[in-house]
Design a protein around this motif. Sequence first.
Motif, PDB file in Angstrom:
ATOM      1  N   ALA A  44       0.830  -1.207   0.000  1.00 54.55           N
ATOM      2  CA  ALA A  44       0.000   0.000   0.000  1.00 54.55           C
ATOM      3  C   ALA A  44       0.867   1.260   0.000  1.00 54.55           C
ATOM      4  CB  ALA A  44      -0.933  -0.009   1.206  1.00 54.55           C
ATOM      5  N   ILE A  45       1.928   1.249   0.809  1.00 55.51           N
ATOM      6  CA  ILE A  45       2.841   2.408   0.863  1.00 55.51           C
ATOM      7  C   ILE A  45       3.519   2.621  -0.492  1.00 55.51           C
ATOM      8  CG2 ILE A  45       5.014   3.265   1.845  1.00 55.51           C
ATOM      9  CD1 ILE A  45       4.182   1.921   4.492  1.00 55.51           C
ATOM     10  N   ASN A  46       3.990   1.536  -1.096  1.00 58.24           N
ATOM     11  CA  ASN A  46       4.643   1.635  -2.411  1.00 58.24           C
ATOM     12  C   ASN A  46       3.691   2.169  -3.471  1.00 58.24           C
ATOM     13  OD1 ASN A  46       7.147   0.669  -1.527  1.00 58.24           O
ATOM     14  ND2 ASN A  46       6.574  -1.470  -1.874  1.00 58.24           N
ATOM     15  N   VAL A  47       2.449   1.678  -3.465  1.00 59.41           N
ATOM     16  CA  VAL A  47       1.446   2.150  -4.426  1.00 59.41           C
ATOM     17  C   VAL A  47       1.179   3.639  -4.216  1.00 59.41           C
ATOM     18  CG1 VAL A  47      -0.986   2.013  -5.103  1.00 59.41           C
ATOM     19  CG2 VAL A  47       0.329  -0.085  -4.771  1.00 59.41           C
ATOM     20  N   PHE A  48       1.050   4.054  -2.954  1.00 56.56           N
ATOM     21  CA  PHE A  48       0.813   5.467  -2.650  1.00 56.56           C
ATOM     22  C   PHE A  48       1.942   6.340  -3.190  1.00 56.56           C
ATOM     23  CE2 PHE A  48       1.517   9.144   0.140  1.00 56.56           C
ATOM     24  CZ  PHE A  48       0.313   9.815  -0.038  1.00 56.56           C
ATOM     25  N   ILE A  49       3.181   5.927  -2.946  1.00 58.72           N
ATOM     26  CA  ILE A  49       4.343   6.705  -3.410  1.00 58.72           C
ATOM     27  C   ILE A  49       4.354   6.803  -4.933  1.00 58.72           C
ATOM     28  CG2 ILE A  49       6.869   6.721  -3.579  1.00 58.72           C
ATOM     29  CD1 ILE A  49       6.906   5.457  -0.761  1.00 58.72           C
ATOM     30  N   ILE A  50       4.122   5.667  -5.604  1.00 57.63           N
ATOM     31  CA  ILE A  50       4.124   5.653  -7.072  1.00 57.63           C
ATOM     32  C   ILE A  50       3.035   6.570  -7.628  1.00 57.63           C
ATOM     33  CG2 ILE A  50       3.699   4.212  -9.112  1.00 57.63           C
ATOM     34  CD1 ILE A  50       4.890   1.866  -7.410  1.00 57.63           C
ATOM     35  N   LEU A  51       1.839   6.487  -7.053  1.00 60.45           N
ATOM     36  CA  LEU A  51       0.710   7.283  -7.550  1.00 60.45           C
ATOM     37  C   LEU A  51       0.884   8.774  -7.262  1.00 60.45           C
ATOM     38  CD1 LEU A  51      -2.397   5.043  -6.670  1.00 60.45           C
ATOM     39  CD2 LEU A  51      -1.121   5.192  -8.820  1.00 60.45           C
ATOM     40  N   MET A 149      -5.886  13.188  -1.019  1.00 65.65           N
ATOM     41  CA  MET A 149      -6.653  12.418  -0.045  1.00 65.65           C
ATOM     42  C   MET A 149      -7.268  11.178  -0.687  1.00 65.65           C
ATOM     43  SD  MET A 149      -6.202  13.828   2.841  1.00 65.65           S
ATOM     44  CE  MET A 149      -7.421  12.930   3.786  1.00 65.65           C
ATOM     45  N   ALA A 150      -7.707  11.328  -1.944  1.00 65.61           N
ATOM     46  CA  ALA A 150      -8.282  10.186  -2.661  1.00 65.61           C
ATOM     47  C   ALA A 150      -7.224   9.118  -2.918  1.00 65.61           C
ATOM     48  CB  ALA A 150      -8.904  10.654  -3.978  1.00 65.61           C
ATOM     49  N   ILE A 151      -6.008   9.559  -3.263  1.00 60.08           N
ATOM     50  CA  ILE A 151      -4.898   8.623  -3.487  1.00 60.08           C
ATOM     51  C   ILE A 151      -4.543   7.909  -2.179  1.00 60.08           C
ATOM     52  CG2 ILE A 151      -2.452   8.429  -4.102  1.00 60.08           C
ATOM     53  CD1 ILE A 151      -2.918  10.814  -6.030  1.00 60.08           C
ATOM     54  N   LEU A 152      -4.527   8.667  -1.069  1.00 58.81           N
ATOM     55  CA  LEU A 152      -4.267   8.065   0.238  1.00 58.81           C
ATOM     56  C   LEU A 152      -5.360   7.058   0.591  1.00 58.81           C
ATOM     57  CD1 LEU A 152      -2.667   7.921   2.870  1.00 58.81           C
ATOM     58  CD2 LEU A 152      -4.027   9.850   3.731  1.00 58.81           C
ATOM     59  N   ALA A 153      -6.611   7.424   0.295  1.00 57.94           N
ATOM     60  CA  ALA A 153      -7.740   6.541   0.598  1.00 57.94           C
ATOM     61  C   ALA A 153      -7.657   5.233  -0.188  1.00 57.94           C
ATOM     62  CB  ALA A 153      -9.054   7.252   0.293  1.00 57.94           C
ATOM     63  N   ILE A 154      -7.229   5.313  -1.444  1.00 60.51           N
ATOM     64  CA  ILE A 154      -7.121   4.087  -2.255  1.00 60.51           C
ATOM     65  C   ILE A 154      -5.975   3.221  -1.728  1.00 60.51           C
ATOM     66  CG2 ILE A 154      -5.524   4.823  -4.089  1.00 60.51           C
ATOM     67  CD1 ILE A 154      -8.774   2.888  -4.648  1.00 60.51           C
ATOM     68  N   ALA A 155      -4.905   3.853  -1.229  1.00 62.33           N
ATOM     69  CA  ALA A 155      -3.786   3.093  -0.652  1.00 62.33           C
ATOM     70  C   ALA A 155      -4.231   2.367   0.619  1.00 62.33           C
ATOM     71  CB  ALA A 155      -2.613   4.025  -0.344  1.00 62.33           C
ATOM     72  N   VAL A 156      -5.013   3.057   1.464  1.00 59.17           N
ATOM     73  CA  VAL A 156      -5.550   2.437   2.683  1.00 59.17           C
ATOM     74  C   VAL A 156      -6.482   1.285   2.328  1.00 59.17           C
ATOM     75  CG1 VAL A 156      -7.017   2.804   4.714  1.00 59.17           C
ATOM     76  CG2 VAL A 156      -5.338   4.543   4.064  1.00 59.17           C
ATOM     77  N   LEU A 162      -5.798  -6.369   0.937  1.00 57.93           N
ATOM     78  CA  LEU A 162      -4.716  -7.364   0.936  1.00 57.93           C
ATOM     79  C   LEU A 162      -4.562  -8.018   2.309  1.00 57.93           C
ATOM     80  CD1 LEU A 162      -1.919  -5.740  -1.268  1.00 57.93           C
ATOM     81  CD2 LEU A 162      -3.717  -7.348  -1.925  1.00 57.93           C
ATOM     82  N   LYS A 163      -4.746  -7.229   3.359  1.00 53.49           N
ATOM     83  CA  LYS A 163      -4.655  -7.765   4.721  1.00 53.49           C
ATOM     84  C   LYS A 163      -5.728  -8.828   4.949  1.00 53.49           C
ATOM     85  CE  LYS A 163      -4.662  -6.277   9.577  1.00 53.49           C
ATOM     86  NZ  LYS A 163      -3.470  -7.011   9.969  1.00 53.49           N
ATOM     87  N   SER A 164      -6.886  -8.634   4.287  1.00 53.06           N
ATOM     88  CA  SER A 164      -8.007  -9.573   4.428  1.00 53.06           C
ATOM     89  C   SER A 164      -8.083 -10.550   3.261  1.00 53.06           C
ATOM     90  CB  SER A 164      -9.322  -8.787   4.518  1.00 53.06           C
ATOM     91  OG  SER A 164      -9.249  -7.764   5.487  1.00 53.06           O
ATOM     92  N   ALA A 165      -7.039 -10.584   2.421  1.00 51.94           N
ATOM     93  CA  ALA A 165      -7.080 -11.354   1.172  1.00 51.94           C
ATOM     94  C   ALA A 165      -7.420 -12.825   1.376  1.00 51.94           C
ATOM     95  CB  ALA A 165      -5.747 -11.218   0.430  1.00 51.94           C
TER      96      ALA A 165
END
Length: 209
Positions: A44-51, A149-156, A162-165
């Motif tokens: 999630a952190i990596n996706v947030f940084i990339i986006l 905020m929307a990008i942060l929300a999608i990362a969360v 994934l945590k519940s995958a």
Amino acid sequence: MDLFIYLFVALFSVLNPIGTVPIFVGLTQNDTKKERSRISLWTAINVFIILIVSFFIGQYVLIFFGISIDALRIAGGIIIVNSGFSLLSGEFNKKRGINKKAESDAQKRNDIALTPLAIPMLAGPGSISLLIAFYQEHNSTMEILISSMAILAIAVTIFLILKSAHYLAKILGVSGIVAISRIVGFIVIAIGIQYIVSAIINIIKGNLS
């Protein structure tokens, strides 16, 4: 609020974290619950940084290469539509470069949060081009704040999914995940076509004026 919802839904559709569930389950089947949580968090952190980097820096890349925003919309639209068709046909994972060899190699590595999960499974060309084009139209201070905020929300959201995958895989089953992916695929196709149509309209208006 409308801007937040629009960008969140668009990113969710293009990234399709639900479709990543089977891959995540396969890659982490031998890991402990704590390790799965760690991988989910770092993905999630990596996706947030990339986006977020794509959102703020992407415009300068366009300027450097002399690419117009309409050309980007058309190219991004084609990529997004292609991803949508891949979701509908059930070949999304193949298109994202996840095959048996890649999956086997990933399982042998200690950390899969960056590749293949963050790149290319989640943050790919479609989401990156979407954000670059979005910034061109929404770059006031308030719009940038809402978009961030929307990008942060999608990362969360990605972290929670994934945590519940492993639980989702049991509840939804293969058929449930496929059904959701195909519904999302239809939305992705619509988003891609809208980008292409908007770009063509702008080009026509520019030539007529």
